[in-house]
Design a protein around this motif. Sequence first.
Motif, PDB file in Angstrom:
ATOM      1  N   PRO A 674       0.828  -1.213   0.000  1.00 25.73           N
ATOM      2  CA  PRO A 674       0.000   0.000   0.000  1.00 25.73           C
ATOM      3  C   PRO A 674       0.856   1.254   0.000  1.00 25.73           C
ATOM      4  O   PRO A 674       1.869   1.328   0.700  1.00 25.73           O
ATOM      5  CB  PRO A 674      -0.796  -0.121   1.305  1.00 25.73           C
ATOM      6  CG  PRO A 674       0.004  -1.046   2.168  1.00 25.73           C
ATOM      7  CD  PRO A 674       0.676  -1.997   1.234  1.00 25.73           C
ATOM      8  N   ASN A 675       0.459   2.231  -0.799  1.00 26.93           N
ATOM      9  CA  ASN A 675       1.186   3.497  -0.820  1.00 26.93           C
ATOM     10  C   ASN A 675       0.380   4.573  -0.099  1.00 26.93           C
ATOM     11  O   ASN A 675      -0.812   4.414   0.193  1.00 26.93           O
ATOM     12  CB  ASN A 675       1.528   3.911  -2.255  1.00 26.93           C
ATOM     13  CG  ASN A 675       0.295   4.160  -3.107  1.00 26.93           C
ATOM     14  OD1 ASN A 675      -0.491   5.053  -2.826  1.00 26.93           O
ATOM     15  ND2 ASN A 675       0.127   3.375  -4.164  1.00 26.93           N
ATOM     16  N   LEU A 676       1.040   5.681   0.184  1.00 27.97           N
ATOM     17  CA  LEU A 676       0.412   6.732   0.987  1.00 27.97           C
ATOM     18  C   LEU A 676      -0.713   7.442   0.241  1.00 27.97           C
ATOM     19  O   LEU A 676      -1.659   7.936   0.872  1.00 27.97           O
ATOM     20  CB  LEU A 676       1.470   7.741   1.434  1.00 27.97           C
ATOM     21  CG  LEU A 676       2.461   7.217   2.479  1.00 27.97           C
ATOM     22  CD1 LEU A 676       3.530   8.265   2.786  1.00 27.97           C
ATOM     23  CD2 LEU A 676       1.728   6.837   3.765  1.00 27.97           C
ATOM     24  N   LYS A 677      -0.636   7.500  -1.073  1.00 27.27           N
ATOM     25  CA  LYS A 677      -1.727   8.124  -1.832  1.00 27.27           C
ATOM     26  C   LYS A 677      -3.011   7.308  -1.679  1.00 27.27           C
ATOM     27  O   LYS A 677      -4.091   7.860  -1.427  1.00 27.27           O
ATOM     28  CB  LYS A 677      -1.346   8.240  -3.306  1.00 27.27           C
ATOM     29  CG  LYS A 677      -2.408   8.905  -4.187  1.00 27.27           C
ATOM     30  CD  LYS A 677      -1.862   9.121  -5.603  1.00 27.27           C
ATOM     31  CE  LYS A 677      -2.897   9.829  -6.480  1.00 27.27           C
ATOM     32  NZ  LYS A 677      -4.005   8.926  -6.855  1.00 27.27           N
ATOM     33  N   THR A 678      -2.889   5.986  -1.790  1.00 32.63           N
ATOM     34  CA  THR A 678      -4.054   5.120  -1.616  1.00 32.63           C
ATOM     35  C   THR A 678      -4.612   5.235  -0.208  1.00 32.63           C
ATOM     36  O   THR A 678      -5.835   5.321  -0.007  1.00 32.63           O
ATOM     37  CB  THR A 678      -3.673   3.659  -1.907  1.00 32.63           C
ATOM     38  OG1 THR A 678      -3.245   3.537  -3.260  1.00 32.63           O
ATOM     39  CG2 THR A 678      -4.849   2.732  -1.667  1.00 32.63           C
ATOM     40  N   LEU A 679      -3.733   5.249   0.788  1.00 33.84           N
ATOM     41  CA  LEU A 679      -4.188   5.376   2.174  1.00 33.84           C
ATOM     42  C   LEU A 679      -4.911   6.701   2.391  1.00 33.84           C
ATOM     43  O   LEU A 679      -5.958   6.750   3.051  1.00 33.84           O
ATOM     44  CB  LEU A 679      -2.994   5.262   3.123  1.00 33.84           C
ATOM     45  CG  LEU A 679      -3.311   5.376   4.625  1.00 33.84           C
ATOM     46  CD1 LEU A 679      -4.281   4.292   5.060  1.00 33.84           C
ATOM     47  CD2 LEU A 679      -2.028   5.317   5.447  1.00 33.84           C
ATOM     48  N   ALA A 680      -4.369   7.777   1.829  1.00 31.01           N
ATOM     49  CA  ALA A 680      -5.010   9.085   1.959  1.00 31.01           C
ATOM     50  C   ALA A 680      -6.389   9.087   1.295  1.00 31.01           C
ATOM     51  O   ALA A 680      -7.361   9.649   1.830  1.00 31.01           O
ATOM     52  CB  ALA A 680      -4.126  10.167   1.352  1.00 31.01           C
ATOM     53  N   GLU A 681      -6.513   8.445   0.137  1.00 31.75           N
ATOM     54  CA  GLU A 681      -7.788   8.397  -0.582  1.00 31.75           C
ATOM     55  C   GLU A 681      -8.826   7.581   0.190  1.00 31.75           C
ATOM     56  O   GLU A 681     -10.026   7.918   0.186  1.00 31.75           O
ATOM     57  CB  GLU A 681      -7.574   7.816  -1.971  1.00 31.75           C
ATOM     58  CG  GLU A 681      -6.807   8.754  -2.896  1.00 31.75           C
ATOM     59  CD  GLU A 681      -6.397   8.100  -4.202  1.00 31.75           C
ATOM     60  OE1 GLU A 681      -6.059   8.836  -5.150  1.00 31.75           O
ATOM     61  OE2 GLU A 681      -6.393   6.842  -4.278  1.00 31.75           O
ATOM     62  N   ILE A 682      -8.382   6.527   0.869  1.00 38.38           N
ATOM     63  CA  ILE A 682      -9.305   5.745   1.692  1.00 38.38           C
ATOM     64  C   ILE A 682      -9.841   6.613   2.836  1.00 38.38           C
ATOM     65  O   ILE A 682     -11.040   6.597   3.142  1.00 38.38           O
ATOM     66  CB  ILE A 682      -8.601   4.486   2.238  1.00 38.38           C
ATOM     67  CG1 ILE A 682      -8.308   3.511   1.095  1.00 38.38           C
ATOM     68  CG2 ILE A 682      -9.453   3.812   3.309  1.00 38.38           C
ATOM     69  CD1 ILE A 682      -7.458   2.325   1.508  1.00 38.38           C
ATOM     70  N   HIS A 683      -8.968   7.388   3.456  1.00 36.19           N
ATOM     71  CA  HIS A 683      -9.408   8.286   4.521  1.00 36.19           C
ATOM     72  C   HIS A 683     -10.348   9.355   3.986  1.00 36.19           C
ATOM     73  O   HIS A 683     -11.349   9.694   4.638  1.00 36.19           O
ATOM     74  CB  HIS A 683      -8.191   8.937   5.184  1.00 36.19           C
ATOM     75  CG  HIS A 683      -7.580   8.111   6.270  1.00 36.19           C
ATOM     76  ND1 HIS A 683      -7.880   8.276   7.599  1.00 36.19           N
ATOM     77  CD2 HIS A 683      -6.702   7.075   6.208  1.00 36.19           C
ATOM     78  CE1 HIS A 683      -7.210   7.395   8.319  1.00 36.19           C
ATOM     79  NE2 HIS A 683      -6.482   6.654   7.501  1.00 36.19           N
ATOM     80  N   LEU A 684     -10.018   9.906   2.833  1.00 34.99           N
ATOM     81  CA  LEU A 684     -10.866  10.942   2.236  1.00 34.99           C
ATOM     82  C   LEU A 684     -12.285  10.430   2.032  1.00 34.99           C
ATOM     83  O   LEU A 684     -13.269  11.105   2.396  1.00 34.99           O
ATOM     84  CB  LEU A 684     -10.266  11.380   0.896  1.00 34.99           C
ATOM     85  CG  LEU A 684     -11.111  12.341   0.050  1.00 34.99           C
ATOM     86  CD1 LEU A 684     -11.220  13.701   0.730  1.00 34.99           C
ATOM     87  CD2 LEU A 684     -10.506  12.492  -1.346  1.00 34.99           C
ATOM     88  N   ALA A 685     -12.426   9.220   1.470  1.00 38.46           N
ATOM     89  CA  ALA A 685     -13.755   8.676   1.190  1.00 38.46           C
ATOM     90  C   ALA A 685     -14.468   8.255   2.475  1.00 38.46           C
ATOM     91  O   ALA A 685     -15.651   8.570   2.674  1.00 38.46           O
ATOM     92  CB  ALA A 685     -13.629   7.485   0.244  1.00 38.46           C
ATOM     93  N   ALA A 686     -13.744   7.555   3.361  1.00 35.31           N
ATOM     94  CA  ALA A 686     -14.383   7.019   4.563  1.00 35.31           C
ATOM     95  C   ALA A 686     -14.802   8.121   5.524  1.00 35.31           C
ATOM     96  O   ALA A 686     -15.836   8.010   6.203  1.00 35.31           O
ATOM     97  CB  ALA A 686     -13.444   6.039   5.256  1.00 35.31           C
ATOM     98  N   ARG A 687     -14.035   9.209   5.572  1.00 39.15           N
ATOM     99  CA  ARG A 687     -14.315  10.278   6.541  1.00 39.15           C
ATOM    100  C   ARG A 687     -15.074  11.437   5.885  1.00 39.15           C
ATOM    101  O   ARG A 687     -15.265  12.487   6.489  1.00 39.15           O
ATOM    102  CB  ARG A 687     -13.009  10.740   7.165  1.00 39.15           C
ATOM    103  CG  ARG A 687     -12.322   9.598   7.896  1.00 39.15           C
ATOM    104  CD  ARG A 687     -10.885   9.869   8.297  1.00 39.15           C
ATOM    105  NE  ARG A 687     -10.775  10.745   9.441  1.00 39.15           N
ATOM    106  CZ  ARG A 687      -9.640  10.966  10.109  1.00 39.15           C
ATOM    107  NH1 ARG A 687      -8.516  10.372   9.707  1.00 39.15           N
ATOM    108  NH2 ARG A 687      -9.616  11.771  11.143  1.00 39.15           N
ATOM    109  N   GLN A 688     -15.453  11.233   4.605  1.00 39.05           N
ATOM    110  CA  GLN A 688     -16.358  12.121   3.873  1.00 39.05           C
ATOM    111  C   GLN A 688     -15.816  13.546   3.726  1.00 39.05           C
ATOM    112  O   GLN A 688     -16.533  14.525   3.914  1.00 39.05           O
ATOM    113  CB  GLN A 688     -17.730  12.147   4.554  1.00 39.05           C
ATOM    114  CG  GLN A 688     -18.375  10.777   4.668  1.00 39.05           C
ATOM    115  CD  GLN A 688     -19.724  10.825   5.345  1.00 39.05           C
ATOM    116  OE1 GLN A 688     -20.604  11.583   4.920  1.00 39.05           O
ATOM    117  NE2 GLN A 688     -19.908  10.026   6.390  1.00 39.05           N
TER     118      GLN A 688
END
Length: 721
Positions: A674-688
Motif C-alpha cells: 500500500p502506498n500513501l496516496k491510496t491510504l489518503a484516498e481511503i481516509h478521504l472517502a471514509a471520513r467524507q
Amino acid sequence: MNFIALKRLFILSVSEGPGISTANKCVLQAELASMGYRLTNPELLDRASETFFLKYRDTMNFLKSLRGGDVDYVPLFTGFPDQVPEDNAYFARRVMGYLGNRFDMFEDGTLLESGIRVPEWLFDLNAFGADPITQFQVNSLWEQGVTDQNARETEERVQWIDLELVFEDTASDRLRDWLRAALYANASVKEEWHDDLSELLTLFGAKALDPNQIAQKENLALVMRLLWREGYHEDAAGLAQNATDLLRLFAALTDSNISLATKITFPKFSRPQRRAVLGVLEKQRNLAEDLNRYRGLWLEIGRYLHVSEFHKTHPHTHKAFDLLRNGKVVTFNSKTEKLIADGLVTELLHHLEHRPGVLARKLHELLRRFPKKTTAILAAFERSAASVTAKNLLVLLHYFQSINESPIRTVVNKRGKMKVLENNAVQGMTPSQVDQTVALIREQLTHRIAEKESWVDQSVWIDPDLEHYIVPLQQRAASDGLLTFGRGSQIPIDEGKVLRLFVYWKQTARTTDLDLSLIQFDETFVYRGHVSYTNLASDGIVHSGDLQSAPRGAAEFIDVTLDQLPKETRYLAIQVYRFAGEAFAEMQAHAGWMVRKKVSRRYRGFDIKSVVNKFDLNGTGSYCVPLVVDLKTRRAILTDLYMGTRAFYNNVEGECGNVAKAVQAIVGYRESRPNLKTLAEIHLAARQGEIAQSETADIRFGVKEADFNAHDTATILADLL
C-alpha cells in the motif's frame, strides 16, 4: 532532549530572551549553511537568548553527525575520481610489492609503520590514503589523506535540510506529541528509536501516556520497563495481557531484543517481583498455550521464578508449567492445522472466529483449499473483522489485489532480512474469489477508518507524488538515518551530474573489510555489469579503491555519472558486503549518497552539504542492499535490506542472482504494497472529506510541509492506521 528534537523532528530549541546579537546570528546561520542546513524562521532569533551559544558547539557537532560529517573520509586512491589505476596493472604492481617484501628484495623506498616497504618506482605514496600493497590503513598515509581532503574545495551545490526554530516549551510539547504518536503507532517502529523513546518516557513520565492506546506490544514493553524500574512492579506487570508481554518486559529490562527475534536474557527477581509476575500469569486463561509459544525461554525463566514454591497460591500457573515441561500442551494452532487437514470447514471457522488475527492470516489458505466454501469463509471473516486492526486490513487488501499478478513474493522478517519466494499462489484463487475478497476487505477497512473523526465540510489535498511512497509498515529493523520513508519508497533524484555513493566503517576489535559495490541490471533485471573491488571502473562508473582494514575509519566511494551510463542499463543496485571481520552491528558503520555537480580531485570526496541520505548499517546479514536507482524514472528506491548468511568472503560475484531477485521484488513494491496516496484516498472517502487544491485545503497530505508528511512515520502509523 534537544538532540532528540533535532534528529526526530528537525527542530532547533532555543530559550526566550532579548534576542541574539547580529554577529552571533551571522555566525549561526553561516555555520548551518556550511553543513547544508537552513532556518525556516530565522526571525525567531530576535526573541531568543544568547544562552543558546553555551551549548553551541555540541549542537553543531550533532548536526554534523546526522549527515555523516563527524568523521574523516580518506579513500585508497587520493586522485579519485580522476586518477584511478587500471585493474590489471595495479594488481600486477601489488603482486610485485608482496613478493618484494616477502623475499626482502627492496633496498630502497619508504618503510611504512606496518613494516611494508614501498619503492618509489613501484608506487607514488602521495596517490594513496593507505598502504597500496596490502590496502591496510597506516597512520602516516591516513593523516596525509585527511590533510589533503581538508585542503580541497567544497561543492557549490547544496542539498538543503530545513530546521525550524522553536522555544523550549514548544519543543517539549512537540516531543511529547512525537512520543505519543510513536508509542500509539499501529505498527512496529524502528528499534533504533527505543533509546530516544525511553529517554523521553523518563523525562515526561508514564502519566503522559494512555496505556490503552498503545497497540504495539514492543512499545508497551518500554512503558512497562519504566514503571518496573521506578518500583511499580505490580503496575508494570499488570499492563501485560499475556505471557509473551512479560517476556518483552524482561527483554526490555535487560536491554535484549524486545521483538524476541533473538535470544533474550532475564533479570534477577526479588520475591515481591516474582509474586508480581506470577500474579499476572495466574490470571491468563490459555496460559499453557501462551507459554508454549516461547517454550525454551519459559522453561529457562521458570527456574528463576521458582514456580513450585507458589504452587498453593498460584495453582493455575504451576499446572501450566508442569504441562510445558512434559510437552503436553495442546495449542490453538495445532488444533487449527488438524481441522484443516480433516477438511472440517464449519468447525474450523467456528474455531478461528475466537482468534480473528489468525483467521485473517489464514484467509488466503482457506479460500484456496476450500473454494466451494467461499461464502461461508468470507462470512466468518466479516463477523470477526471488527477485531482485525486497520493496518492488517490494509495489508490484506493489497495482498489480495496483487495475488495473481506477481511471479514472486517477498517476506521481510523481524531483523530486516528479505527472502524472495516463488508465488505458488498464482493458480490458487479464481478471479471471482479475489474480487469478492477484495470488496469485503475494502468495505471493512472503510468502516474502520470511518470510526475516526469525521471530515464532513473539510477540504483535503492529496499530493499525487505520494503514490511513490510506501506506507511504513515494516519499520522495526529499518536503519536509522535522515530519510524515514517506508521501505520501497521511490524518491526523486534532484538534478545533478553525479550520484556519489559512500560507505564508512571503523572497526573495534578485529580487522574488518567492507566492500561497496554496484550491479547494473536492464529492464528485465538481467545482469549488465558491476563495479566493485574486483572491477574498479565501467562506463560512467568509477570506484575509489578497496580498503581492507579500518582502525582509523575507512571510506569507499562509487561515482555514477548519470548521463554516461549504457542505454540498456535501467537499474543500479548498491550493496555493502562484509568480506571479513566484524558484523555491521558490532562497529560504527554507515552509508549513504550525495548528488554532486562537480567532481574531480580538486573537490572533497565527502561534502556534507551534498548528502541526500546517511543511514546506519546495523543489520545481521552478510551484506546490505540499501538502495536501488531507477535510471528511467530518476528515482532512488529505498530498500534497506540485509541478505545472506555467510560470515565472510561475500562479494558481487557470489550474490548477483540473489540481488537480481531482491531488486525485482523491491521495484514491485509499488504494486504489491500500500502506498500513501491510496491510504489518503481511503481516509478521504471514509471520513467524507472533499477534495481540494493545496492552497485552499483544510487538511493536506504531502511529501513535506503538510498535515500528514510522508517522512513522519510516527504520525502516519498512529493517526492514519
